[in-house]
Motif scaffolding. Structure first.
Motif, mmCIF file in Angstrom:
data_model
loop_
_atom_site.group_PDB
_atom_site.id
_atom_site.type_symbol
_atom_site.label_atom_id
_atom_site.label_comp_id
_atom_site.label_asym_id
_atom_site.label_seq_id
_atom_site.Cartn_x
_atom_site.Cartn_y
_atom_site.Cartn_z
ATOM 1 N N PHE A 18 21.534 6.301 -20.880
ATOM 2 C CA PHE A 18 21.887 7.724 -20.873
ATOM 3 C C PHE A 18 22.302 8.186 -22.269
ATOM 4 C CE2 PHE A 18 25.498 10.760 -20.494
ATOM 5 C CZ PHE A 18 24.766 11.889 -20.169
ATOM 6 N N LEU A 19 23.192 7.439 -22.905
ATOM 7 C CA LEU A 19 23.680 7.835 -24.222
ATOM 8 C C LEU A 19 22.564 7.809 -25.270
ATOM 9 C CD1 LEU A 19 27.131 6.059 -24.062
ATOM 10 C CD2 LEU A 19 26.716 8.546 -24.035
ATOM 11 N N GLU A 20 21.641 6.871 -25.128
ATOM 12 C CA GLU A 20 20.503 6.808 -26.054
ATOM 13 C C GLU A 20 19.616 8.041 -25.903
ATOM 14 O OE1 GLU A 20 17.241 3.543 -27.392
ATOM 15 O OE2 GLU A 20 17.524 3.793 -25.236
ATOM 16 N N VAL A 21 19.291 8.394 -24.665
ATOM 17 C CA VAL A 21 18.465 9.584 -24.427
ATOM 18 C C VAL A 21 19.222 10.832 -24.878
ATOM 19 C CG1 VAL A 21 17.406 11.035 -22.636
ATOM 20 C CG2 VAL A 21 17.099 8.555 -22.581
ATOM 21 N N LEU A 22 20.487 10.912 -24.542
ATOM 22 C CA LEU A 22 21.313 12.060 -24.913
ATOM 23 C C LEU A 22 21.318 12.260 -26.427
ATOM 24 C CD1 LEU A 22 23.297 14.196 -23.737
ATOM 25 C CD2 LEU A 22 25.118 12.533 -24.131
ATOM 26 N N GLY A 23 21.452 11.179 -27.166
ATOM 27 C CA GLY A 23 21.486 11.268 -28.623
ATOM 28 C C GLY A 23 20.151 11.600 -29.260
ATOM 29 N N GLY A 24 19.069 11.468 -28.512
ATOM 30 C CA GLY A 24 17.744 11.720 -29.076
ATOM 31 C C GLY A 24 17.147 13.069 -28.704
ATOM 32 N N ILE A 25 17.898 13.918 -28.051
ATOM 33 C CA ILE A 25 17.361 15.214 -27.633
ATOM 34 C C ILE A 25 17.428 16.197 -28.794
ATOM 35 C CG2 ILE A 25 17.649 17.186 -26.072
ATOM 36 C CD1 ILE A 25 18.776 15.181 -24.010
ATOM 37 N N ALA A 26 16.293 16.777 -29.120
ATOM 38 C CA ALA A 26 16.226 17.767 -30.199
ATOM 39 C C ALA A 26 16.970 19.032 -29.775
ATOM 40 C CB ALA A 26 14.766 18.094 -30.513
ATOM 41 N N PRO A 27 17.637 19.691 -30.720
ATOM 42 C CA PRO A 27 18.354 20.925 -30.374
ATOM 43 C C PRO A 27 17.477 21.956 -29.661
ATOM 44 C CG PRO A 27 18.973 20.218 -32.583
ATOM 45 C CD PRO A 27 17.843 19.312 -32.119
ATOM 46 N N ALA A 28 16.205 22.027 -30.012
ATOM 47 C CA ALA A 28 15.305 22.995 -29.374
ATOM 48 C C ALA A 28 15.044 22.661 -27.907
ATOM 49 C CB ALA A 28 13.980 23.050 -30.136
ATOM 50 N N ASP A 29 15.204 21.397 -27.539
ATOM 51 C CA ASP A 29 14.946 20.969 -26.161
ATOM 52 C C ASP A 29 16.200 20.959 -25.286
ATOM 53 O OD1 ASP A 29 12.251 20.538 -26.633
ATOM 54 O OD2 ASP A 29 12.582 18.466 -27.261
ATOM 55 N N TRP A 30 17.382 21.066 -25.901
ATOM 56 C CA TRP A 30 18.640 20.871 -25.196
ATOM 57 C C TRP A 30 18.791 21.757 -23.963
ATOM 58 C CZ3 TRP A 30 22.036 17.629 -23.897
ATOM 59 C CH2 TRP A 30 23.346 17.956 -23.579
ATOM 60 N N LYS A 31 18.474 23.030 -24.095
ATOM 61 C CA LYS A 31 18.652 23.963 -22.970
ATOM 62 C C LYS A 31 17.326 24.447 -22.388
ATOM 63 C CE LYS A 31 23.308 25.396 -24.039
ATOM 64 N NZ LYS A 31 24.247 26.504 -24.156
ATOM 65 N N ARG A 32 16.235 23.803 -22.784
ATOM 66 C CA ARG A 32 14.917 24.194 -22.283
ATOM 67 C C ARG A 32 14.716 23.683 -20.864
ATOM 68 N NH1 ARG A 32 10.110 21.502 -22.395
ATOM 69 N NH2 ARG A 32 10.938 19.973 -23.847
ATOM 70 N N LYS A 33 14.425 24.610 -19.953
ATOM 71 C CA LYS A 33 14.191 24.249 -18.555
ATOM 72 C C LYS A 33 12.716 23.900 -18.351
ATOM 73 C CE LYS A 33 17.779 26.973 -16.323
ATOM 74 N NZ LYS A 33 18.350 26.130 -15.297
#
Length: 171
Positions: A18-33
């Motif tokens: 979870f923490l690995e995936v969380l740390g790899g999310i691009a800011p543009a994808d963070w709130k993208r549904k």
């Protein structure tokens, strides 16, 4: 074999993933549904963290005051919990208490909250001397779970939604 030896490594693996995936999310994808109307990575991560926090608080503050009745039958097995959480072909409506509400803004804030509850839970589970199979509390979807099943649920639930986050980000 000791439940601690079987269940705690699974929780550890799920938390690291979870923490690995969380740390790899691009800011543009963070709130993208996603197009299917599902949750964004921010919402999924919040759901995972709120579920962990609530479960951790239940276990560390109240579980040992909740002995299972000797005739507690019809409870789910460990195998059922693991299979149910791994099976993502069926959507489950989250209980209102763990529905995302924008509690945290950034992946870093979520990681801090997640890690705080995880550390508390791991320390408690590592030091508890009571047989957690003798204590239990109801889960809103799975029914009556014993203490080790709650920890198994936390790990498998985290894994389930970590895969969901990966799918949303990879689309």
């Amino acid at each position: 074999m000791d439940d601690r030896v079987l269940i705690m490594p699974q929780l550890d693996r799920a938390a690291w993933a979870f923490l690995e995936v969380l740390g790899g999310i691009a800011p543009a994808d963070w709130k993208r549904k996603p197009m299917d109307g599902g949750w964004s990575p921010a919402e999924i991560a919040e759901h995972i963290t709120v579920s962990l926090r609530g479960s951790e608080r239940l276990l560390t503050t109240r579980l040992l005051q909740m002995p299972l009745p000797p005739d507690a039958t019809g409870r789910p097995t460990d195998e059922f919990i693991a299979r149910a959480m791994a099976d993502r072909t069926r959507r489950v409506t989250a209980p209102a208490i763990v529905v995302p509400q924008g509690r945290w803004e950034t992946p870093e804030e979520i990681a801090l909250a997640f890690n705080e509850s995880l550390r508390t839970l791991v320390a408690w589970a590592g030091g508890v001397t009571e047989d957690l199979r003798r204590y239990g509390a109801p889960h809103p979807v799975l029914g009556l779970l014993d203490g080790w099943q709650w920890i198994l649920f936390i790990g498998t639930h985290t894994g389930r939604h970590t895969e969901q986050m990966r799918e949303v980000v990879d689309r």
